[in-house]
Every structure is written in C-alpha cells, then in structure tokens.
Design a protein around this motif. Structure first.
Motif: not given
Length: 159
Positions: A10-17, A147-149
């Motif tokens: 889940r954390c890896r899948a997040r898109k970081i702007a 980014s916080p996860c």
C-alpha cells in the motif's frame, strides 16, 4: 488486520507528488538536526526514497564523518563513506568496503511506513533491525520517507 507485506504494498503504491521538492524540504530540515553530530550513518537513496545526496555533500564539506551500510550476506556492515561509489545488489556503495566499528552519533534510515506506535516498517529484509541489535548501544535514529504512511494498528515487533 493487514500484514506488514500488505502495508508495504500500500505504501509503495502511493503516488508521491513532487518527490524532489519534498526531498529538498527534508534535507533543509535535517541539516540543523545534525549540527552536533560528528559520526553519521547515511544511505544512498533508491527510487522512492528521500534523496539525501545534497545533504551528504553538505555534511562532507562540514567535515562530518559519514558511514554507509553495506549488505554482506544477511548482515549490514558499516563502512566509511567515500568516493567512488560502485553498483551493488541494493543500489550503490563505496568501492572500499572495510568494515568499521566507530561509534556513530546518529543514523539516517529510509522507511516505507510506520505503525501507530511510530515504529519502523522497513523493506522486509530485517537488515537494519539486526544491525542496530548488534551495535551494543543506541544511536539517535532518524527515519525518512517522502510522504507519511502510518498504519493505524500495531504491526511491528517490540524491538
């Protein structure tokens, strides 16, 4: 309750702007926190991690002693940071890999996320866990992520 591996996904899948902008902000925040530290364990950033290369350059100019984690088998060893770097299994590492035993003041460690107790959820190999367990003392440890996860339940081990 999700497993650590599910949380990692889940954390890896997040898109970081704006990862470069976020890295710059984190580097600026970190520099004053390290002003009283002489020996610092750093890392070479992989894609998706905070880019601390500008911070490394500043710390070197300030005369700080920088150390680097190098994977040997299932263990993490600490070596003196220096150029040139060479490509290794887990990214990049100093070409000279003589293990060092100096006492570090602070360790900068990349993370994927944390649980509700703010304990580290790492990359799943346990290298840092075993490394810190064998040190025999506890340096100040600074976790970095773009980014916080934060996962709402406790999924980490007590150590």
């Amino acid at each position: 309750m999700a497993s650590k591996e599910e949380i990692r996904k889940r954390c890896r899948a997040r898109k970081i702007a704006n990862p470069l902008y976020r890295s710059r902000i984190i580097n600026k925040t970190l520099l004053p926190l390290l002003s009283n530290s002489r020996r610092i364990l750093i890392y070479h950033p992989l894609p998706g991690e905070v880019d601390i290369n500008p911070l490394i350059k500043k710390l070197r100019r300030e005369g700080k002693e920088l150390y680097f984690p190098v994977v040997e088998g299932e263990e993490l060893r600490m070596v003196k940071y220096g150029l040139p770097l060479e490509k290794v299994r887990w990214g990049w590492a100093p070409a000279r890999k003589t293990p060092r035993r100096e006492k570090i003041d602070v360790a900068i460690v990349p993370i994927i996320g944390t649980d509700s107790t703010l304990r580290r959820i790492g990359f799943g190999k346990g290298f840092y866990d075993r490394f810190f367990q064998k040190l025999g003392y506890r340096p100040r440890i600074i976790f970095l992520q773009l980014s916080p996860c934060i996962y709402r339940d406790v999924v980490t081990d007590s150590w």
